[in-house]
Design a protein around this motif. Sequence first.
Motif, PDB file in Angstrom:
ATOM      1  N   ASP A   1      71.510  48.618  49.866  1.00  0.00           N
ATOM      2  CA  ASP A   1      72.043  47.945  51.057  1.00  0.00           C
ATOM      3  C   ASP A   1      73.562  47.791  50.968  1.00  0.00           C
ATOM      4  N   ALA A   2      74.051  47.463  49.792  1.00  0.00           N
ATOM      5  CA  ALA A   2      75.499  47.309  49.611  1.00  0.00           C
ATOM      6  C   ALA A   2      76.205  48.653  49.790  1.00  0.00           C
ATOM      7  N   GLU A   3      75.601  49.706  49.298  1.00  0.00           N
ATOM      8  CA  GLU A   3      76.162  51.053  49.437  1.00  0.00           C
ATOM      9  C   GLU A   3      76.208  51.479  50.917  1.00  0.00           C
ATOM     10  N   LYS A   4      75.132  51.188  51.624  1.00  0.00           N
ATOM     11  CA  LYS A   4      75.064  51.506  53.065  1.00  0.00           C
ATOM     12  C   LYS A   4      76.091  50.663  53.829  1.00  0.00           C
ATOM     13  N   SER A   5      76.245  49.403  53.456  1.00  0.00           N
ATOM     14  CA  SER A   5      77.242  48.530  54.095  1.00  0.00           C
ATOM     15  C   SER A   5      78.639  49.080  53.883  1.00  0.00           C
ATOM     16  N   LEU A   6      78.924  49.550  52.683  1.00  0.00           N
ATOM     17  CA  LEU A   6      80.241  50.123  52.389  1.00  0.00           C
ATOM     18  C   LEU A   6      80.495  51.353  53.255  1.00  0.00           C
ATOM     19  N   GLU A   7      79.478  52.157  53.432  1.00  0.00           N
ATOM     20  CA  GLU A   7      79.599  53.358  54.265  1.00  0.00           C
ATOM     21  C   GLU A   7      79.944  52.973  55.709  1.00  0.00           C
ATOM     22  N   ILE A   8      79.264  51.965  56.233  1.00  0.00           N
ATOM     23  CA  ILE A   8      79.505  51.524  57.614  1.00  0.00           C
ATOM     24  C   ILE A   8      80.893  50.893  57.737  1.00  0.00           C
ATOM     25  N   ILE A   9      81.277  50.077  56.769  1.00  0.00           N
ATOM     26  CA  ILE A   9      82.585  49.417  56.800  1.00  0.00           C
ATOM     27  C   ILE A   9      83.699  50.448  56.654  1.00  0.00           C
ATOM     28  N   SER A  10      83.501  51.450  55.825  1.00  0.00           N
ATOM     29  CA  SER A  10      84.494  52.522  55.675  1.00  0.00           C
ATOM     30  C   SER A  10      84.668  53.269  56.988  1.00  0.00           C
ATOM     31  N   THR A  11      83.580  53.468  57.705  1.00  0.00           N
ATOM     32  CA  THR A  11      83.648  54.114  59.020  1.00  0.00           C
ATOM     33  C   THR A  11      84.444  53.241  59.987  1.00  0.00           C
ATOM     34  N   ALA A  12      84.203  51.944  59.950  1.00  0.00           N
ATOM     35  CA  ALA A  12      84.951  51.017  60.818  1.00  0.00           C
ATOM     36  C   ALA A  12      86.438  51.037  60.458  1.00  0.00           C
ATOM     37  N   ALA A  13      86.754  51.129  59.175  1.00  0.00           N
ATOM     38  CA  ALA A  13      88.155  51.199  58.730  1.00  0.00           C
ATOM     39  C   ALA A  13      88.796  52.481  59.243  1.00  0.00           C
ATOM     40  N   SER A  14      88.067  53.577  59.176  1.00  0.00           N
ATOM     41  CA  SER A  14      88.577  54.847  59.695  1.00  0.00           C
ATOM     42  C   SER A  14      88.798  54.759  61.193  1.00  0.00           C
ATOM     43  N   HIS A  15      87.861  54.128  61.893  1.00  0.00           N
ATOM     44  CA  HIS A  15      87.962  53.941  63.348  1.00  0.00           C
ATOM     45  C   HIS A  15      89.207  53.121  63.677  1.00  0.00           C
ATOM     46  N   SER A  16      89.464  52.090  62.915  1.00  0.00           N
ATOM     47  CA  SER A  16      90.620  51.230  63.112  1.00  0.00           C
ATOM     48  C   SER A  16      91.917  52.001  62.860  1.00  0.00           C
ATOM     49  N   ASN A  17      91.947  52.763  61.770  1.00  0.00           N
ATOM     50  CA  ASN A  17      93.132  53.567  61.454  1.00  0.00           C
ATOM     51  C   ASN A  17      93.372  54.636  62.507  1.00  0.00           C
ATOM     52  N   SER A  18      92.287  55.210  63.003  1.00  0.00           N
ATOM     53  CA  SER A  18      92.392  56.218  64.056  1.00  0.00           C
ATOM     54  C   SER A  18      92.970  55.598  65.332  1.00  0.00           C
ATOM     55  N   ALA A  19      92.545  54.388  65.648  1.00  0.00           N
ATOM     56  CA  ALA A  19      93.065  53.688  66.830  1.00  0.00           C
ATOM     57  C   ALA A  19      94.565  53.445  66.700  1.00  0.00           C
ATOM     58  N   ILE A  20      95.003  53.080  65.494  1.00  0.00           N
ATOM     59  CA  ILE A  20      96.438  52.867  65.248  1.00  0.00           C
ATOM     60  C   ILE A  20      97.200  54.169  65.464  1.00  0.00           C
ATOM     61  N   ARG A  21      96.698  55.258  64.896  1.00  0.00           N
ATOM     62  CA  ARG A  21      97.372  56.554  65.036  1.00  0.00           C
ATOM     63  C   ARG A  21      97.441  56.985  66.499  1.00  0.00           C
ATOM     64  N   LYS A  22      96.360  56.766  67.256  1.00  0.00           N
ATOM     65  CA  LYS A  22      96.360  57.144  68.679  1.00  0.00           C
ATOM     66  C   LYS A  22      97.422  56.371  69.455  1.00  0.00           C
TER      67      LYS A  22
END
Length: 167
Positions: free
Chosen positions: A96-117
């Motif tokens: 569960d912790a590993e899956k949570s990290l995967e989802i949170i990493s995706t959210a971090a990427s989404h956030s960084n992508s929003a900044i770049r856009k």
Amino acid sequence: TTTPRIGDILQKLAPFLKMYGEYVKNFDNAMELVKTWTERSPQFKFIIQDIQKEKVCGSLTLQHHMLEPVQRIPRYEMLLKDYLRKLPQDSLDWKDAEKSLEIISTAASHSNSAIRKMENLKKLLEIYEMLGEEEDIVNPSNELIKEGQILKLAARNTSAQERHLFL
């Protein structure tokens, strides 16, 4: 209490972290607005200063509080990575912790992508204004790939002319 877990809880809440991307996209503009109105309006400045003096603000400025959500996702990501490093792999919380990290990493990427856009759109707007606002290039589907000086060779006499290229 016998098998403490956080992975399952974070896994359920992590998808909501993508909303932070919208906040992050507008962060610079919001900070600029606070700065502008603090300079323009003594009444606004007084109200902000008055609120910041309250104990609940912890002696932090409004800008510090506004920065907290921007830092939240990377902080969760770092904490979860550290948690997984220290968690035994045979733990009930590991998957569960590993899956949570995967989802949170995706959210971090989404956030960084929003900044770049947003940075890209700002740059396109600057170029549009520089070009005399004749050709409307400001569009979310347009992307500035590269800009810089180039040399254009004339066909007749092969002389080089400097140009500034926006790709």
